[in-house]
Design a protein around this motif. Sequence first.
Motif, PDB file in Angstrom:
ATOM      1  N   ASP A  93       0.368  -1.455   0.415  1.00 35.17           N
ATOM      2  CA  ASP A  93      -0.229   0.622   0.556  1.00 35.17           C
ATOM      3  C   ASP A  93       0.588   0.772   0.005  1.00 35.17           C
ATOM      4  OD1 ASP A  93      -2.296  -1.252  -0.176  1.00 35.17           O
ATOM      5  OD2 ASP A  93      -2.136  -1.305   2.050  1.00 35.17           O
ATOM      6  N   THR A  94       2.245   1.490   0.498  1.00 40.59           N
ATOM      7  CA  THR A  94       2.767   2.236   0.747  1.00 40.59           C
ATOM      8  C   THR A  94       3.068   2.780  -0.829  1.00 40.59           C
ATOM      9  OG1 THR A  94       3.496   2.161   2.825  1.00 40.59           O
ATOM     10  CG2 THR A  94       5.105   3.632   1.837  1.00 40.59           C
ATOM     11  N   THR A  95       3.646   1.494  -1.419  1.00 45.09           N
ATOM     12  CA  THR A  95       4.127   1.884  -2.475  1.00 45.09           C
ATOM     13  C   THR A  95       3.568   2.193  -3.509  1.00 45.09           C
ATOM     14  OG1 THR A  95       5.589  -0.711  -2.122  1.00 45.09           O
ATOM     15  CG2 THR A  95       5.345   0.558  -4.617  1.00 45.09           C
ATOM     16  N   VAL A  96       1.750   2.013  -3.603  1.00 44.68           N
ATOM     17  CA  VAL A  96       0.737   2.092  -4.018  1.00 44.68           C
ATOM     18  C   VAL A  96       1.417   3.626  -3.673  1.00 44.68           C
ATOM     19  CG1 VAL A  96      -1.448   2.016  -4.944  1.00 44.68           C
ATOM     20  CG2 VAL A  96       0.095   0.215  -5.242  1.00 44.68           C
ATOM     21  N   LEU A  97       0.848   4.213  -2.719  1.00 44.27           N
ATOM     22  CA  LEU A  97       1.083   5.720  -3.018  1.00 44.27           C
ATOM     23  C   LEU A  97       1.922   6.493  -2.822  1.00 44.27           C
ATOM     24  CD1 LEU A  97       0.042   8.451  -0.784  1.00 44.27           C
ATOM     25  CD2 LEU A  97       1.256   6.768   0.816  1.00 44.27           C
ATOM     26  N   ILE A  98       3.310   6.010  -2.326  1.00 42.79           N
ATOM     27  CA  ILE A  98       4.075   6.599  -3.874  1.00 42.79           C
ATOM     28  C   ILE A  98       4.405   7.047  -4.914  1.00 42.79           C
ATOM     29  CG2 ILE A  98       6.807   6.638  -4.083  1.00 42.79           C
ATOM     30  CD1 ILE A  98       6.202   7.296  -1.513  1.00 42.79           C
ATOM     31  N   ALA A  99       3.336   5.732  -5.675  1.00 42.85           N
ATOM     32  CA  ALA A  99       2.993   6.039  -7.352  1.00 42.85           C
ATOM     33  C   ALA A  99       2.210   7.057  -7.290  1.00 42.85           C
ATOM     34  CB  ALA A  99       3.291   4.161  -7.567  1.00 42.85           C
ATOM     35  N   THR A 100       1.397   6.779  -6.619  1.00 42.80           N
ATOM     36  CA  THR A 100       0.663   8.088  -6.936  1.00 42.80           C
ATOM     37  C   THR A 100       0.896   9.124  -6.692  1.00 42.80           C
ATOM     38  OG1 THR A 100      -1.306   6.827  -6.199  1.00 42.80           O
ATOM     39  CG2 THR A 100      -2.231   8.672  -5.933  1.00 42.80           C
ATOM     40  N   LEU A 101       1.352   9.571  -5.866  1.00 38.64           N
ATOM     41  CA  LEU A 101       2.001  10.809  -5.675  1.00 38.64           C
ATOM     42  C   LEU A 101       2.732  11.026  -7.146  1.00 38.64           C
ATOM     43  CD1 LEU A 101       2.491  10.522  -2.083  1.00 38.64           C
ATOM     44  CD2 LEU A 101       0.551  12.258  -2.923  1.00 38.64           C
ATOM     45  N   ALA A 102       3.298   9.992  -6.991  1.00 40.10           N
ATOM     46  CA  ALA A 102       4.761  10.729  -8.335  1.00 40.10           C
ATOM     47  C   ALA A 102       3.592  10.622  -8.882  1.00 40.10           C
ATOM     48  CB  ALA A 102       5.410   9.454  -8.556  1.00 40.10           C
ATOM     49  N   ARG A 103       3.508  10.098  -9.516  1.00 43.04           N
ATOM     50  CA  ARG A 103       2.164  10.639 -10.810  1.00 43.04           C
ATOM     51  C   ARG A 103       1.541  11.683 -11.330  1.00 43.04           C
ATOM     52  NH1 ARG A 103      -2.257   6.774 -13.786  1.00 43.04           N
ATOM     53  NH2 ARG A 103      -3.671   7.107 -11.795  1.00 43.04           N
ATOM     54  N   GLY A 104       1.140  12.766  -9.649  1.00 38.41           N
ATOM     55  CA  GLY A 104       0.608  13.521  -8.947  1.00 38.41           C
ATOM     56  C   GLY A 104       1.552  14.771  -9.518  1.00 38.41           C
ATOM     57  N   LEU A 105       2.629  14.100  -9.140  1.00 41.96           N
ATOM     58  CA  LEU A 105       4.032  15.190  -9.204  1.00 41.96           C
ATOM     59  C   LEU A 105       4.139  15.698 -10.759  1.00 41.96           C
ATOM     60  CD1 LEU A 105       6.034  14.393  -6.267  1.00 41.96           C
ATOM     61  CD2 LEU A 105       4.719  16.506  -6.109  1.00 41.96           C
ATOM     62  N   VAL A 106       3.963  14.776 -11.439  1.00 40.46           N
ATOM     63  CA  VAL A 106       4.948  14.711 -12.785  1.00 40.46           C
ATOM     64  C   VAL A 106       3.298  15.293 -13.688  1.00 40.46           C
ATOM     65  CG1 VAL A 106       4.634  13.638 -15.249  1.00 40.46           C
ATOM     66  CG2 VAL A 106       5.929  12.700 -12.810  1.00 40.46           C
ATOM     67  N   GLU A 107       2.239  15.249 -13.510  1.00 37.80           N
ATOM     68  CA  GLU A 107       1.456  15.547 -14.132  1.00 37.80           C
ATOM     69  C   GLU A 107       1.158  17.449 -13.765  1.00 37.80           C
ATOM     70  OE1 GLU A 107      -2.332  16.400 -17.019  1.00 37.80           O
ATOM     71  OE2 GLU A 107      -0.556  15.450 -16.834  1.00 37.80           O
ATOM     72  N   THR A 108       1.258  17.594 -12.061  1.00 42.35           N
ATOM     73  CA  THR A 108       1.278  19.044 -11.966  1.00 42.35           C
ATOM     74  C   THR A 108       2.605  19.454 -12.538  1.00 42.35           C
ATOM     75  OG1 THR A 108      -0.120  18.311  -9.524  1.00 42.35           O
ATOM     76  CG2 THR A 108       1.474  19.913 -10.183  1.00 42.35           C
ATOM     77  N   ALA A 109       3.368  19.652 -12.238  1.00 43.19           N
ATOM     78  CA  ALA A 109       3.952  19.694 -13.017  1.00 43.19           C
ATOM     79  C   ALA A 109       4.191  20.335 -14.809  1.00 43.19           C
ATOM     80  CB  ALA A 109       6.001  18.618 -12.747  1.00 43.19           C
ATOM     81  N   ALA A 110       4.232  19.333 -15.756  1.00 46.21           N
ATOM     82  CA  ALA A 110       3.784  19.055 -17.340  1.00 46.21           C
ATOM     83  C   ALA A 110       2.688  20.218 -17.019  1.00 46.21           C
ATOM     84  CB  ALA A 110       2.720  18.134 -17.849  1.00 46.21           C
ATOM     85  N   ARG A 111       2.013  20.537 -16.507  1.00 46.98           N
ATOM     86  CA  ARG A 111       0.761  21.266 -16.558  1.00 46.98           C
ATOM     87  C   ARG A 111       1.655  22.814 -16.697  1.00 46.98           C
ATOM     88  NH1 ARG A 111      -4.969  18.464 -13.593  1.00 46.98           N
ATOM     89  NH2 ARG A 111      -4.942  17.485 -14.791  1.00 46.98           N
ATOM     90  N   ALA A 112       1.494  22.475 -15.184  1.00 49.28           N
ATOM     91  CA  ALA A 112       2.540  24.143 -14.648  1.00 49.28           C
ATOM     92  C   ALA A 112       3.814  24.375 -15.554  1.00 49.28           C
ATOM     93  CB  ALA A 112       3.653  24.063 -13.784  1.00 49.28           C
ATOM     94  N   TRP A 113       3.967  24.220 -16.508  1.00 51.52           N
ATOM     95  CA  TRP A 113       5.335  24.145 -18.221  1.00 51.52           C
ATOM     96  C   TRP A 113       3.792  24.431 -18.926  1.00 51.52           C
ATOM     97  CZ3 TRP A 113       5.232  20.155 -21.848  1.00 51.52           C
ATOM     98  CH2 TRP A 113       6.879  20.359 -22.732  1.00 51.52           C
ATOM     99  N   ARG A 114       3.238  23.710 -19.433  1.00 53.58           N
ATOM    100  CA  ARG A 114       2.114  24.557 -20.311  1.00 53.58           C
ATOM    101  C   ARG A 114       2.119  25.969 -20.280  1.00 53.58           C
ATOM    102  NH1 ARG A 114       1.482  18.501 -20.997  1.00 53.58           N
ATOM    103  NH2 ARG A 114      -1.088  18.832 -19.516  1.00 53.58           N
ATOM    104  N   LYS A 115       1.774  26.060 -19.195  1.00 50.56           N
ATOM    105  CA  LYS A 115       1.354  27.383 -18.785  1.00 50.56           C
ATOM    106  C   LYS A 115       1.876  28.371 -18.450  1.00 50.56           C
ATOM    107  CE  LYS A 115      -2.482  25.917 -15.459  1.00 50.56           C
ATOM    108  NZ  LYS A 115      -3.102  25.542 -13.960  1.00 50.56           N
ATOM    109  N   GLY A 116       3.060  27.922 -18.811  1.00 48.60           N
ATOM    110  CA  GLY A 116       4.075  29.156 -19.154  1.00 48.60           C
ATOM    111  C   GLY A 116       5.094  29.569 -17.320  1.00 48.60           C
ATOM    112  N   GLU A 117       4.625  28.310 -16.550  1.00 51.13           N
ATOM    113  CA  GLU A 117       5.747  29.039 -14.991  1.00 51.13           C
ATOM    114  C   GLU A 117       6.957  28.357 -15.020  1.00 51.13           C
ATOM    115  OE1 GLU A 117       2.604  27.121 -12.460  1.00 51.13           O
ATOM    116  OE2 GLU A 117       0.453  27.927 -13.158  1.00 51.13           O
ATOM    117  N   PRO A 118       7.717  28.919 -13.815  1.00 53.14           N
ATOM    118  CA  PRO A 118       9.038  28.358 -14.410  1.00 53.14           C
ATOM    119  C   PRO A 118       9.443  27.935 -12.950  1.00 53.14           C
ATOM    120  CG  PRO A 118       8.769  30.669 -13.303  1.00 53.14           C
ATOM    121  CD  PRO A 118       7.586  29.943 -14.525  1.00 53.14           C
ATOM    122  N   PRO A 119      10.355  27.045 -13.049  1.00 54.56           N
ATOM    123  CA  PRO A 119      10.373  26.307 -11.844  1.00 54.56           C
ATOM    124  C   PRO A 119      11.186  26.716 -10.707  1.00 54.56           C
ATOM    125  CG  PRO A 119      12.193  25.621 -14.000  1.00 54.56           C
ATOM    126  CD  PRO A 119      11.043  26.838 -14.263  1.00 54.56           C
TER     127      PRO A 119
END
Length: 368
Positions: free
Chosen positions: A238-264
């Motif tokens: 269950d912890t592995t699944v939680l880590i995978a869930t958050l990792a995908r959330g981080l990647v998707e959030t980062a990609a959306r920010a990039w497409r909006k032109g938000e800098p890192p």
Amino acid sequence: MRTVGVEEELMLVNARTGEPFAVSSAVLASAALRGDEAGEVFEKELHQEQLEFSTQPLTDMAEMRKEIVRWRGEALRYARESDAVVAALATSPVPVEPSRHRGERYRWMAEQFALTTKEQLTCGCHVHVAVDSDEEGVAVLDRIRPWLYLLNALSANSPFWQGEDSGYSSYRSRVWNRWPSAGPYELFGSPDVYHQQVEAMVETGVLRDPGMIYFDARLSANYPTVEIRVADVCLEADTTVLIATLARGLVETAARAWRKGEPPAPVSAGLLRLASWRAARSGLRGPLLHPLTLKETSVEAAYEALLDHVEEALADTGDLDDARKGIAAHLAHGGGADRQRALREEGLDLHEVVKACARITTATEETE
């Protein structure tokens, strides 16, 4: 919806003594003789006391859990043929002299890195999240940097080292960061800069090839993914699944920010190393550094910031409620490191702690 794949490294231990057991070649041979997908799922690692498996790329986290439970159970079945069991432990609690696998690559590593290579009986969890291109992948790498250490704290499962309590929750991460290419990385800005950096690092001669780029996250050399490499192998699926869930959330959030032109965020690798150290030391006991300010804060505040950051992405995949519940449960009851220490405090010696953790590793598979 982005696909996610997980690689887990498991410890092979003697079923009677709980000591790490150098039988991976035999276990892999048993899997290969089956003639089914098990022969492709399981792989060797640096040392004979380790076994790795990889899930398929999946979009549904319930299916991911089933895959992890399945392959942990299959690993146990093959290990038993060699009088071994598998334990999802990121370091060995009991003293061990690891047995390196043969082969030119591993021999080169032993000669080049000496004691560092010998010490690397460590088991991690790597999460691959799909990206559309190198351009998107590097944009993601630049934007997930300040959040990654929170995944390490959440997964922390290595309090013991060579028979002693290390004082850390994730001592594996401290051992892993002895590799010269490991740890936090600076901003890249573009795929060209990323690939130039990798090429320059290999050309120094310190590294054998790009496979030895051990950044906390990197572009996968084999798949169209960002590979997040900070987590300990987790005691429970269950912890592995939680880590995978958050990792995908981080990647998707980062990609959306990039497409909006938000800098890192322009945070330095030096500050991120301090945040990573704090996470490894404290785990879920706290304190941690706040991912937005990099000032000391409570564990609750750090993960509240993480959930706020990925809320939209997790809501869109239907994972938000499970992520909230999973983090709340970990903050209330602790993670793998806390579980190991609790077993020790109950009076078990470290060999018995290992055997108890082996039972926890595959408990779901054996009871369903």
